[in-house]
Motif scaffolding. Structure first.
Motif, PDB file in Angstrom:
ATOM      1  N   PHE A  77      22.700  42.924  34.102  1.00 30.07           N
ATOM      2  CA  PHE A  77      21.412  42.907  33.421  1.00 30.07           C
ATOM      3  C   PHE A  77      21.355  41.844  32.335  1.00 30.07           C
ATOM      4  CE2 PHE A  77      18.743  44.596  29.907  1.00 30.07           C
ATOM      5  CZ  PHE A  77      17.517  44.623  30.561  1.00 30.07           C
ATOM      6  N   SER A  78      22.464  41.651  31.621  1.00 37.51           N
ATOM      7  CA  SER A  78      22.466  40.719  30.482  1.00 37.51           C
ATOM      8  C   SER A  78      22.542  39.260  30.907  1.00 37.51           C
ATOM      9  CB  SER A  78      23.655  41.027  29.575  1.00 37.51           C
ATOM     10  OG  SER A  78      24.866  40.687  30.215  1.00 37.51           O
ATOM     11  N   GLN A  79      22.921  38.998  32.133  1.00 37.76           N
ATOM     12  CA  GLN A  79      22.929  37.651  32.747  1.00 37.76           C
ATOM     13  C   GLN A  79      23.923  36.660  32.145  1.00 37.76           C
ATOM     14  OE1 GLN A  79      18.668  36.346  33.626  1.00 37.76           O
ATOM     15  NE2 GLN A  79      18.384  37.779  31.956  1.00 37.76           N
ATOM     16  N   PRO A  80      25.185  36.891  32.072  1.00 35.95           N
ATOM     17  CA  PRO A  80      25.846  38.186  31.991  1.00 35.95           C
ATOM     18  C   PRO A  80      26.492  38.327  30.615  1.00 35.95           C
ATOM     19  CG  PRO A  80      27.358  36.633  32.938  1.00 35.95           C
ATOM     20  CD  PRO A  80      26.144  35.851  32.480  1.00 35.95           C
ATOM     21  N   LEU A  81      27.233  39.399  30.405  1.00 38.15           N
ATOM     22  CA  LEU A  81      27.977  39.606  29.168  1.00 38.15           C
ATOM     23  C   LEU A  81      29.348  38.946  29.231  1.00 38.15           C
ATOM     24  CD1 LEU A  81      27.487  43.428  28.498  1.00 38.15           C
ATOM     25  CD2 LEU A  81      26.561  41.573  27.128  1.00 38.15           C
ATOM     26  N   THR A  82      29.881  38.634  28.041  1.00 36.56           N
ATOM     27  CA  THR A  82      31.293  38.313  27.917  1.00 36.56           C
ATOM     28  C   THR A  82      32.013  39.648  27.739  1.00 36.56           C
ATOM     29  OG1 THR A  82      30.841  36.190  26.864  1.00 36.56           O
ATOM     30  CG2 THR A  82      33.040  37.108  26.572  1.00 36.56           C
ATOM     31  N   VAL A 100      23.900  52.377  18.441  1.00 34.35           N
ATOM     32  CA  VAL A 100      23.364  52.039  19.759  1.00 34.35           C
ATOM     33  C   VAL A 100      23.984  50.725  20.220  1.00 34.35           C
ATOM     34  CG1 VAL A 100      21.192  53.212  19.258  1.00 34.35           C
ATOM     35  CG2 VAL A 100      21.374  50.753  18.819  1.00 34.35           C
ATOM     36  N   ASP A 101      23.840  50.427  21.517  1.00 36.03           N
ATOM     37  CA  ASP A 101      24.281  49.149  22.065  1.00 36.03           C
ATOM     38  C   ASP A 101      23.217  48.082  21.828  1.00 36.03           C
ATOM     39  OD1 ASP A 101      26.581  50.325  23.101  1.00 36.03           O
ATOM     40  OD2 ASP A 101      25.666  50.694  25.061  1.00 36.03           O
ATOM     41  N   ILE A 102      23.655  46.898  21.414  1.00 39.00           N
ATOM     42  CA  ILE A 102      22.766  45.744  21.351  1.00 39.00           C
ATOM     43  C   ILE A 102      23.446  44.554  22.024  1.00 39.00           C
ATOM     44  CG2 ILE A 102      21.661  46.530  19.222  1.00 39.00           C
ATOM     45  CD1 ILE A 102      23.246  44.342  17.714  1.00 39.00           C
ATOM     46  N   ILE A 103      22.647  43.627  22.533  1.00 40.98           N
ATOM     47  CA  ILE A 103      23.140  42.387  23.133  1.00 40.98           C
ATOM     48  C   ILE A 103      22.743  41.236  22.225  1.00 40.98           C
ATOM     49  CG2 ILE A 103      22.946  40.820  25.105  1.00 40.98           C
ATOM     50  CD1 ILE A 103      22.197  43.306  26.806  1.00 40.98           C
ATOM     51  N   GLU A 118      27.301  39.025  23.996  1.00 39.55           N
ATOM     52  CA  GLU A 118      28.185  40.168  23.817  1.00 39.55           C
ATOM     53  C   GLU A 118      27.403  41.460  23.611  1.00 39.55           C
ATOM     54  OE1 GLU A 118      31.057  39.625  20.756  1.00 39.55           O
ATOM     55  OE2 GLU A 118      31.900  37.795  21.640  1.00 39.55           O
ATOM     56  N   LEU A 119      28.053  42.565  23.983  1.00 35.51           N
ATOM     57  CA  LEU A 119      27.527  43.902  23.737  1.00 35.51           C
ATOM     58  C   LEU A 119      28.238  44.453  22.509  1.00 35.51           C
ATOM     59  CD1 LEU A 119      25.621  46.063  25.141  1.00 35.51           C
ATOM     60  CD2 LEU A 119      27.738  47.071  26.022  1.00 35.51           C
ATOM     61  N   ARG A 120      27.455  44.834  21.499  1.00 36.24           N
ATOM     62  CA  ARG A 120      28.019  45.377  20.273  1.00 36.24           C
ATOM     63  C   ARG A 120      27.337  46.686  19.893  1.00 36.24           C
ATOM     64  NH1 ARG A 120      28.768  40.439  15.896  1.00 36.24           N
ATOM     65  NH2 ARG A 120      30.198  39.156  17.151  1.00 36.24           N
ATOM     66  N   SER A 178      26.362  51.698  33.581  1.00 38.35           N
ATOM     67  CA  SER A 178      27.767  51.343  33.755  1.00 38.35           C
ATOM     68  C   SER A 178      28.002  49.930  33.229  1.00 38.35           C
ATOM     69  CB  SER A 178      28.138  51.405  35.237  1.00 38.35           C
ATOM     70  OG  SER A 178      27.435  50.387  35.955  1.00 38.35           O
ATOM     71  N   TRP A 179      29.280  49.554  33.109  1.00 39.75           N
ATOM     72  CA  TRP A 179      29.599  48.186  32.724  1.00 39.75           C
ATOM     73  C   TRP A 179      29.025  47.194  33.740  1.00 39.75           C
ATOM     74  CZ3 TRP A 179      30.882  45.509  28.684  1.00 39.75           C
ATOM     75  CH2 TRP A 179      31.548  46.110  27.617  1.00 39.75           C
ATOM     76  N   GLU A 180      29.133  47.515  34.997  1.00 41.20           N
ATOM     77  CA  GLU A 180      28.638  46.609  36.028  1.00 41.20           C
ATOM     78  C   GLU A 180      27.122  46.398  35.886  1.00 41.20           C
ATOM     79  OE1 GLU A 180      32.515  47.932  36.892  1.00 41.20           O
ATOM     80  OE2 GLU A 180      30.722  49.151  36.533  1.00 41.20           O
ATOM     81  N   GLU A 181      26.415  47.469  35.601  1.00 40.74           N
ATOM     82  CA  GLU A 181      24.954  47.371  35.452  1.00 40.74           C
ATOM     83  C   GLU A 181      24.559  46.566  34.224  1.00 40.74           C
ATOM     84  OE1 GLU A 181      23.390  51.521  37.493  1.00 40.74           O
ATOM     85  OE2 GLU A 181      24.252  51.581  35.468  1.00 40.74           O
ATOM     86  N   ILE A 182      25.211  46.795  33.100  1.00 39.85           N
ATOM     87  CA  ILE A 182      24.808  46.100  31.873  1.00 39.85           C
ATOM     88  C   ILE A 182      25.258  44.635  31.902  1.00 39.85           C
ATOM     89  CG2 ILE A 182      26.848  46.718  30.497  1.00 39.85           C
ATOM     90  CD1 ILE A 182      23.173  46.543  29.288  1.00 39.85           C
TER      91      ILE A 182
END
Length: 229
Positions: free
Chosen positions: A17-22, A42-45, A53-55, A10-14
């Motif tokens: 996990f990323s500490q954190p995302l924008t 695929v998703d990358i950080i 960011e998640l792209r 989920s968005w909350e999980e990722i």
């Protein structure tokens, strides 16, 4: 090598996990995918001017210097071997300047004969997401004029336990090392350190076919006779 993996979160999980995302204000829905194969998105950080960011990126790195079209690039670049990633003409620029994290809920490896391969699913022993060390590139497609983000996953020699199933495994980063990997201040010591503890189970042979069960969470469940092959 690693030729299949899963991204289901989920968005909350990722974000956590990323500490954190924008997170963009118009954030799209995240599609859970359970049987991802090379050449798909695929998703990358990655780090950007606005933060982490998640792209989306095409799995299979195409270096920026490639001048031909997509079909003209013949190299299999969905994995980059840790032994030569620093010196390879295909990967060295991305290793120096364009690193990413590929989040995953797990990955697949196979045992047995080619005609009857048995798929195994590997995930973090504590149930958390995994962080595969990756590289990314921006490549201009001369046929369409489109800028395409592509990526690769760095792989290493398997540890003693994982070598029972395959001789290679993804380089798995620890959370404490995310900053050092993404900003380039860390290197081989992050990729070659002992990996996180993993767990494994056999799954349905449906995953032997590319894309089969990609939207079905049963794809990564322990195999039972009730699951269709």
């Amino acid at each position: 090598m690693c030729g299949r993996f899963s991204q289901a979160y989920s968005w909350e999980e990722i974000v956590a996990f990323s500490q954190p995302l924008t997170v963009p204000s118009d954030r799209p829905n995240l599609r859970a995918r359970y049987n991802i194969a090379p050449t798909t998105d695929v998703d990358i950080i990655l780090n950007t001017e606005t933060g982490r960011e998640l792209r989306k990126a095409r799995w299979g790195l195409i270096p920026g210097w490639h001048k031909g079209g997509l079909k003209d690039f013949k190299l299999a670049t969905f994995n980059a071997r840790v032994e030569n990633v620093e010196a390879s003409g295909t990967f060295k620029q991305a290793y120096a300047r364009r690193r990413c994290i590929i989040p995953a809920s797990g990955f697949f490896e196979w045992t047995g004969e080619k005609k009857d391969r048995v798929p195994h699913f590997f995930s973090a022993a504590d149930g958390d997401l995994l962080a595969f060390a990756g590289l990314w590139e921006s490549w201009g497609n001369p046929e369409t004029g489109e800028d395409i983000t592509t990526c690769t996953m760095i792989v290493r020699e398997a540890n003693a336990w994982t070598s029972l199933y395959h001789d290679r495994m993804p380089c798995i980063l620890l959370r404490r090392d995310f900053d050092a990997w993404l900003d380039g201040s860390g290197g081989m010591e992050l990729l070659k350190q002992p990996p996180r503890e993993l767990r494994e189970w056999i799954v349905s042979k449906r995953v032997n076919k590319t894309g089969e069960g990609d939207d079905d969470p049963r794809t990564i469940e322990p195999f039972s006779d009730e699951l269709p092959l």
